[in-house]
Design a protein around this motif. Sequence first.
Motif, PDB file in Angstrom:
ATOM      1  N   LEU A 185       7.114   4.027  -7.644  1.00 25.63           N
ATOM      2  CA  LEU A 185       7.407   5.064  -6.643  1.00 25.63           C
ATOM      3  C   LEU A 185       6.246   6.039  -6.498  1.00 25.63           C
ATOM      4  CD1 LEU A 185      11.147   5.926  -7.403  1.00 25.63           C
ATOM      5  CD2 LEU A 185      10.254   4.617  -5.475  1.00 25.63           C
ATOM      6  N   SER A 186       5.614   6.401  -7.622  1.00 22.70           N
ATOM      7  CA  SER A 186       4.488   7.339  -7.547  1.00 22.70           C
ATOM      8  C   SER A 186       3.312   6.733  -6.796  1.00 22.70           C
ATOM      9  CB  SER A 186       4.069   7.755  -8.957  1.00 22.70           C
ATOM     10  OG  SER A 186       3.467   6.684  -9.646  1.00 22.70           O
ATOM     11  N   ILE A 187       3.105   5.419  -6.926  1.00 17.84           N
ATOM     12  CA  ILE A 187       2.034   4.756  -6.175  1.00 17.84           C
ATOM     13  C   ILE A 187       2.335   4.797  -4.679  1.00 17.84           C
ATOM     14  CG2 ILE A 187       0.894   2.545  -5.767  1.00 17.84           C
ATOM     15  CD1 ILE A 187       1.302   1.880  -8.692  1.00 17.84           C
ATOM     16  N   ILE A 188       3.591   4.510  -4.315  1.00 13.00           N
ATOM     17  CA  ILE A 188       3.976   4.546  -2.900  1.00 13.00           C
ATOM     18  C   ILE A 188       3.781   5.950  -2.334  1.00 13.00           C
ATOM     19  CG2 ILE A 188       5.915   4.288  -1.297  1.00 13.00           C
ATOM     20  CD1 ILE A 188       7.003   2.102  -3.145  1.00 13.00           C
ATOM     21  N   ASN A 189       4.241   6.967  -3.065  1.00 11.77           N
ATOM     22  CA  ASN A 189       4.088   8.344  -2.601  1.00 11.77           C
ATOM     23  C   ASN A 189       2.619   8.737  -2.488  1.00 11.77           C
ATOM     24  OD1 ASN A 189       6.871   8.658  -2.533  1.00 11.77           O
ATOM     25  ND2 ASN A 189       6.972   9.484  -4.604  1.00 11.77           N
ATOM     26  N   SER A 190       1.819   8.346  -3.488  1.00 15.58           N
ATOM     27  CA  SER A 190       0.404   8.708  -3.489  1.00 15.58           C
ATOM     28  C   SER A 190      -0.332   8.075  -2.307  1.00 15.58           C
ATOM     29  CB  SER A 190      -0.231   8.281  -4.810  1.00 15.58           C
ATOM     30  OG  SER A 190      -1.604   8.583  -4.826  1.00 15.58           O
ATOM     31  N   MET A 191      -0.055   6.804  -2.023  1.00 17.44           N
ATOM     32  CA  MET A 191      -0.724   6.141  -0.899  1.00 17.44           C
ATOM     33  C   MET A 191      -0.264   6.718   0.435  1.00 17.44           C
ATOM     34  SD  MET A 191      -0.904   2.169  -2.158  1.00 17.44           S
ATOM     35  CE  MET A 191      -1.772   1.660  -0.680  1.00 17.44           C
ATOM     36  N   ALA A 192       1.026   7.073   0.537  1.00 15.78           N
ATOM     37  CA  ALA A 192       1.520   7.699   1.765  1.00 15.78           C
ATOM     38  C   ALA A 192       0.850   9.055   1.980  1.00 15.78           C
ATOM     39  CB  ALA A 192       3.032   7.854   1.696  1.00 15.78           C
ATOM     40  N   GLN A 193       0.676   9.825   0.917  1.00 16.47           N
ATOM     41  CA  GLN A 193       0.005  11.109   1.030  1.00 16.47           C
ATOM     42  C   GLN A 193      -1.479  10.943   1.367  1.00 16.47           C
ATOM     43  OE1 GLN A 193       0.916  13.054  -2.678  1.00 16.47           O
ATOM     44  NE2 GLN A 193       3.128  13.057  -2.254  1.00 16.47           N
ATOM     45  N   SER A 194      -2.093   9.871   0.891  1.00 14.73           N
ATOM     46  CA  SER A 194      -3.492   9.591   1.253  1.00 14.73           C
ATOM     47  C   SER A 194      -3.623   9.323   2.750  1.00 14.73           C
ATOM     48  CB  SER A 194      -4.012   8.396   0.452  1.00 14.73           C
ATOM     49  OG  SER A 194      -4.017   8.672  -0.923  1.00 14.73           O
TER      50      SER A 194
END
Length: 383
Positions: free
Chosen positions: A358-367
Motif C-alpha cells: 500500500l505504501s508503494i502505491i501511495n508513494s507512486m501516486a503522490q509522485s
Amino acid sequence: SFADSSLLNERKRRDREERLNIVLWRQPLVTLQYFFLEALINLKEWTIKLWHRRSVLVSLLLMLAVLTATYYVEGTHQQYVRYMEKKFFWCAYWVGLGILSSVGLGTGLHTFLLYLGPHIASVTLAAYECNSVNFPEPPYPDQIICPDEEGEGSISLWAIISKVRLEACMWGAGTAIGELPPYFMARAARLSGAEPDDEEYQEFEEMLEHAETAQDFASRAKLAVQNLVQKVGFFGILACASIPNPLFDLAGITCGHFLVPFWTFFGATLIGKAVIKMHIQKLFVIITFSKHIVEQMVSLIGAVPRVGPSLQKPFREYLEAQRLKLHHKQDGGAPQGENWLSWMFEKLVIAMVCYFILSIINSMAQSYAKRLQQKMYSEEKTK
C-alpha cells in the motif's frame, strides 16, 4: 522578492499537504489512477534507458541463452548446475529482502524482524536441540530436521554463526545496494546543477543552509552524520554503516552531494552492513535465543503476577511444538498444530507486507501528483 519567496514556499507547503492526502483510504480512485499512470511513465523511461543501452542488453540476453542451454542439456555437469541454481536463488532471495528493507519505496519493509531474525532464531533453537548444525539438505532450509547422527559435545556459538553467515551477509549486501539510489540522485543533482525531484535532498540543502543555527536534537544528529561522512571519508561511512543507523540515507545523500567516489561509498557501506553490522545483529539474535536464555525468559514470564501462568503456557507449547518438528521424520506422524503465537506472527507478516505494498502505491501516486504540480509551475513560468 522576499514576498514572492514567501508565497512560493507557502504554495509548496500546500502542494505537499495536498499530495500527502492522496492515499488509498482517502481517495482510492484517484490514488489508483495516479499509481497506474506513474507506473506507465516509469515503464516508458526504463524502456528508453534499456534501448540506449541495447548493446549491454543484447550481451545479457546472449549470456542468458547460454546459461539456459547449459541448464537443459543433459550431462555430468547437471549436478553442479543444480547446486549453483539452488545457491543462486537462495542468495537472491536474501539479497532481495535486504534491498526491500532499505530502498526508498514508500516505506521500508522490516525484513530483518520478519524474515532474517526468525530464521537465525530457528537455526539457533534447532542447533541447541539437535546438538548439531548438520541439518540435511533437502529439506533444509525449507524445513529444519535434526540429523540422524547426534552431535558429540556442546554446540559452539561459532558453529551457529557459520551456519547462518551466508544468509546474513547476503541480506546485508542487499541493504547496501538499497542505499545507492539516494547517492546517485544527489550526485546527479550536483553534477547537473538541476534541482532534484526529491524532498529528502531539499531538506538536506536546507539543513546545510541553517547548519549554524540548528538547535533541536534531530538536526544536530543529522549534522553530526553529515560532518562525519564528509570529513572522515571512507572510515566515517564505515562507522555509520556498521551500526543500526536510521539516518544512513543522509550519508548517501551527503556522499553524492560532495562527489565522494562510488567505490569509496559503496565499498565502505558493503563492508559495514554485510560484514560488521550483520555479525553484531546475528550475534545478538543467537545469544538471545540460546537454550538457557530462552528457558529463563519463559520462567520470568511465568513469574508475572496473575497473568504469568496463562501467558507462559502458549510459549511452552510453542517451544515444545518446535522440538517435535525438529525430530519429525517424513514417515512419522504429523507434528502438533500451530498455536496462537505462530498464528499471530504469520498474520503480522501478512499485515506488514500488505502495508508495504500500500505504501508503494501511495508513494507512486503522490509522485505522479508532484509531476502534475511541477508541470503547472513550468506552464505558469512560460506565460
